[in-house]
Every structure is written in C-alpha cells, then in structure tokens.
Design a protein around this motif. Sequence first.
Motif, mmCIF file in Angstrom:
data_model
loop_
_atom_site.group_PDB
_atom_site.id
_atom_site.type_symbol
_atom_site.label_atom_id
_atom_site.label_comp_id
_atom_site.label_asym_id
_atom_site.label_seq_id
_atom_site.Cartn_x
_atom_site.Cartn_y
_atom_site.Cartn_z
ATOM 1 N N GLU A 189 0.816 -1.101 0.055
ATOM 2 C CA GLU A 189 -0.023 -0.002 0.059
ATOM 3 C C GLU A 189 0.947 1.347 0.069
ATOM 4 O OE1 GLU A 189 -3.698 0.585 2.574
ATOM 5 O OE2 GLU A 189 -2.056 1.916 3.639
ATOM 6 N N VAL A 190 0.828 2.251 -0.893
ATOM 7 C CA VAL A 190 1.271 3.489 -1.131
ATOM 8 C C VAL A 190 0.768 4.660 -0.623
ATOM 9 C CG1 VAL A 190 2.834 4.739 -2.586
ATOM 10 C CG2 VAL A 190 2.880 2.202 -2.930
ATOM 11 N N THR A 191 1.125 5.459 0.157
ATOM 12 C CA THR A 191 0.531 6.611 0.213
ATOM 13 C C THR A 191 1.235 7.711 0.030
ATOM 14 O OG1 THR A 191 -0.657 5.810 2.299
ATOM 15 C CG2 THR A 191 -0.448 7.997 2.083
ATOM 16 N N LEU A 192 0.785 8.651 -0.637
ATOM 17 C CA LEU A 192 1.733 9.903 -1.421
ATOM 18 C C LEU A 192 1.297 10.750 -0.321
ATOM 19 C CD1 LEU A 192 0.989 9.687 -5.081
ATOM 20 C CD2 LEU A 192 3.047 8.932 -4.087
ATOM 21 N N LEU A 193 2.285 11.359 0.238
ATOM 22 C CA LEU A 193 2.274 12.134 1.235
ATOM 23 C C LEU A 193 2.090 13.690 0.775
ATOM 24 C CD1 LEU A 193 4.490 10.756 3.943
ATOM 25 C CD2 LEU A 193 2.008 10.600 3.792
ATOM 26 N N SER A 194 1.147 13.940 -0.141
ATOM 27 C CA SER A 194 1.021 15.184 -0.893
ATOM 28 C C SER A 194 -0.209 15.716 -0.103
ATOM 29 C CB SER A 194 0.788 14.839 -2.191
ATOM 30 O OG SER A 194 -0.282 14.286 -2.681
ATOM 31 N N GLU A 195 -0.687 17.102 -0.852
ATOM 32 C CA GLU A 195 -2.016 17.368 -0.145
ATOM 33 C C GLU A 195 -2.941 17.714 -1.179
ATOM 34 O OE1 GLU A 195 -3.974 18.399 2.715
ATOM 35 O OE2 GLU A 195 -1.671 18.160 3.250
ATOM 36 N N PRO A 196 -4.110 16.789 -1.133
ATOM 37 C CA PRO A 196 -4.161 15.750 0.037
ATOM 38 C C PRO A 196 -3.495 14.406 -0.252
ATOM 39 C CG PRO A 196 -6.151 15.821 -1.861
ATOM 40 C CD PRO A 196 -5.326 16.727 -2.082
ATOM 41 N N PRO A 197 -3.217 13.642 0.627
ATOM 42 C CA PRO A 197 -2.772 12.553 0.682
ATOM 43 C C PRO A 197 -3.547 11.444 -0.210
ATOM 44 C CG PRO A 197 -2.778 13.040 2.765
ATOM 45 C CD PRO A 197 -3.674 13.984 2.219
ATOM 46 N N ARG A 198 -2.909 10.460 -0.912
ATOM 47 C CA ARG A 198 -3.586 9.579 -1.900
ATOM 48 C C ARG A 198 -2.988 8.433 -1.539
ATOM 49 N NH1 ARG A 198 -3.086 8.079 -7.429
ATOM 50 N NH2 ARG A 198 -1.494 9.466 -7.578
ATOM 51 N N THR A 199 -3.752 7.063 -1.411
ATOM 52 C CA THR A 199 -3.449 5.877 -1.286
ATOM 53 C C THR A 199 -3.918 4.783 -2.257
ATOM 54 O OG1 THR A 199 -3.500 6.313 1.279
ATOM 55 C CG2 THR A 199 -3.447 3.945 0.515
ATOM 56 N N PHE A 200 -2.972 4.278 -2.649
ATOM 57 C CA PHE A 200 -3.384 2.994 -3.551
ATOM 58 C C PHE A 200 -2.611 1.785 -3.287
ATOM 59 C CE2 PHE A 200 -0.432 6.230 -5.550
ATOM 60 C CZ PHE A 200 0.516 5.326 -6.005
ATOM 61 N N GLU A 201 -2.833 0.770 -3.927
ATOM 62 C CA GLU A 201 -2.062 -0.542 -3.703
ATOM 63 C C GLU A 201 -1.316 -1.014 -5.253
ATOM 64 O OE1 GLU A 201 -4.351 -3.756 -2.613
ATOM 65 O OE2 GLU A 201 -5.277 -2.737 -1.010
ATOM 66 N N LEU A 202 0.006 -1.559 -4.940
ATOM 67 C CA LEU A 202 0.758 -1.975 -5.944
ATOM 68 C C LEU A 202 1.148 -3.288 -5.850
ATOM 69 C CD1 LEU A 202 3.257 1.108 -6.389
ATOM 70 C CD2 LEU A 202 1.220 0.443 -8.103
ATOM 71 N N ASP A 203 1.181 -4.233 -6.708
ATOM 72 C CA ASP A 203 1.766 -5.390 -6.629
ATOM 73 C C ASP A 203 2.826 -6.018 -7.710
ATOM 74 O OD1 ASP A 203 0.108 -5.833 -8.692
ATOM 75 O OD2 ASP A 203 -1.306 -7.427 -8.101
ATOM 76 N N GLY A 204 3.348 -6.873 -7.479
ATOM 77 C CA GLY A 204 4.095 -7.819 -8.609
ATOM 78 C C GLY A 204 5.572 -6.702 -8.452
ATOM 79 N N ARG A 205 5.835 -6.800 -9.789
ATOM 80 C CA ARG A 205 7.048 -5.895 -10.216
ATOM 81 C C ARG A 205 6.953 -4.384 -9.873
ATOM 82 N NH1 ARG A 205 12.316 -7.571 -11.364
ATOM 83 N NH2 ARG A 205 12.039 -9.852 -12.273
ATOM 84 N N MET A 206 5.858 -3.917 -9.988
ATOM 85 C CA MET A 206 5.532 -2.587 -9.824
ATOM 86 C C MET A 206 5.560 -2.343 -8.312
ATOM 87 S SD MET A 206 5.082 -1.367 -12.560
ATOM 88 C CE MET A 206 4.793 0.282 -11.966
ATOM 89 N N GLY A 207 5.338 -3.213 -7.236
ATOM 90 C CA GLY A 207 5.404 -3.176 -5.812
ATOM 91 C C GLY A 207 6.648 -3.216 -5.639
ATOM 92 N N TRP A 208 7.665 -4.059 -6.241
ATOM 93 C CA TRP A 208 8.925 -4.354 -5.991
ATOM 94 C C TRP A 208 9.659 -3.053 -6.364
ATOM 95 C CZ3 TRP A 208 12.844 -4.187 -9.689
ATOM 96 C CH2 TRP A 208 14.162 -4.605 -9.084
ATOM 97 N N ALA A 209 9.519 -2.569 -7.596
ATOM 98 C CA ALA A 209 10.081 -1.370 -7.700
ATOM 99 C C ALA A 209 9.923 -0.110 -7.132
ATOM 100 C CB ALA A 209 9.680 -0.741 -9.217
#
Length: 95
Positions: free
Chosen positions: A4-24
């Motif tokens: 789970e990735v949270t971009l700590l911007s204004e406003p924060p945004r959260t999404f999921e990544l898996d596989g090679r994208m999660g690894w990278a």
Amino acid sequence: MRIEVTLLSEPPRTFELDGRMGWAMTQLSMAGVQGVATIDRPAPRWSAYVHRLRERGIQIDTEMEPHHGPYPGQHARYRLACDVQIKALGAEVAQ
C-alpha cells in the motif's frame, strides 16, 4: 509482493501496487536520496516500471550517469521526488 503506497501530498492519496510494480516502488523508497541505478540493481524493465509509476502520479527524477569498463556508456539513476509511505500487505517487504 503487494504494498500500500501513500503519497504524502496535499491531499494524501493511497493505492495498492503488486508484483514488479510493488517491488520497484519498494526499491525506490528504500534507496532514498541515493536512488536506484540500473547498473547496480538490474531488472528487466526499470524504465517501464518508472513510466507506469509516474502514470500513477508518483514523482520520480531520472539522472543519466556515465559508466566505464569494456562497454562504456550511460545508465539511469532513478530517485523518488516525493514523500511516500509504504506498508506491506500480507507479506514482508523484500529487499
């Protein structure tokens, strides 16, 4: 690997990544200001992973660096240009 990735911007945004994208994404986050050089951390498609992460709104800088040796040329170094928070989902984050 799922994260789970949270971009700590204004406003924060959260999404999921898996596989090679999660690894990278995990590799970029762990590298910090040093960044990830394709010559030091080889993977089949770093440029494609970075392109797809940028499409998700993740700011990543690219710097071209020279390398020497029997096959001199250039390689890319990628650095996160935004603050992120990463959480492993269902498994520990591998290095």
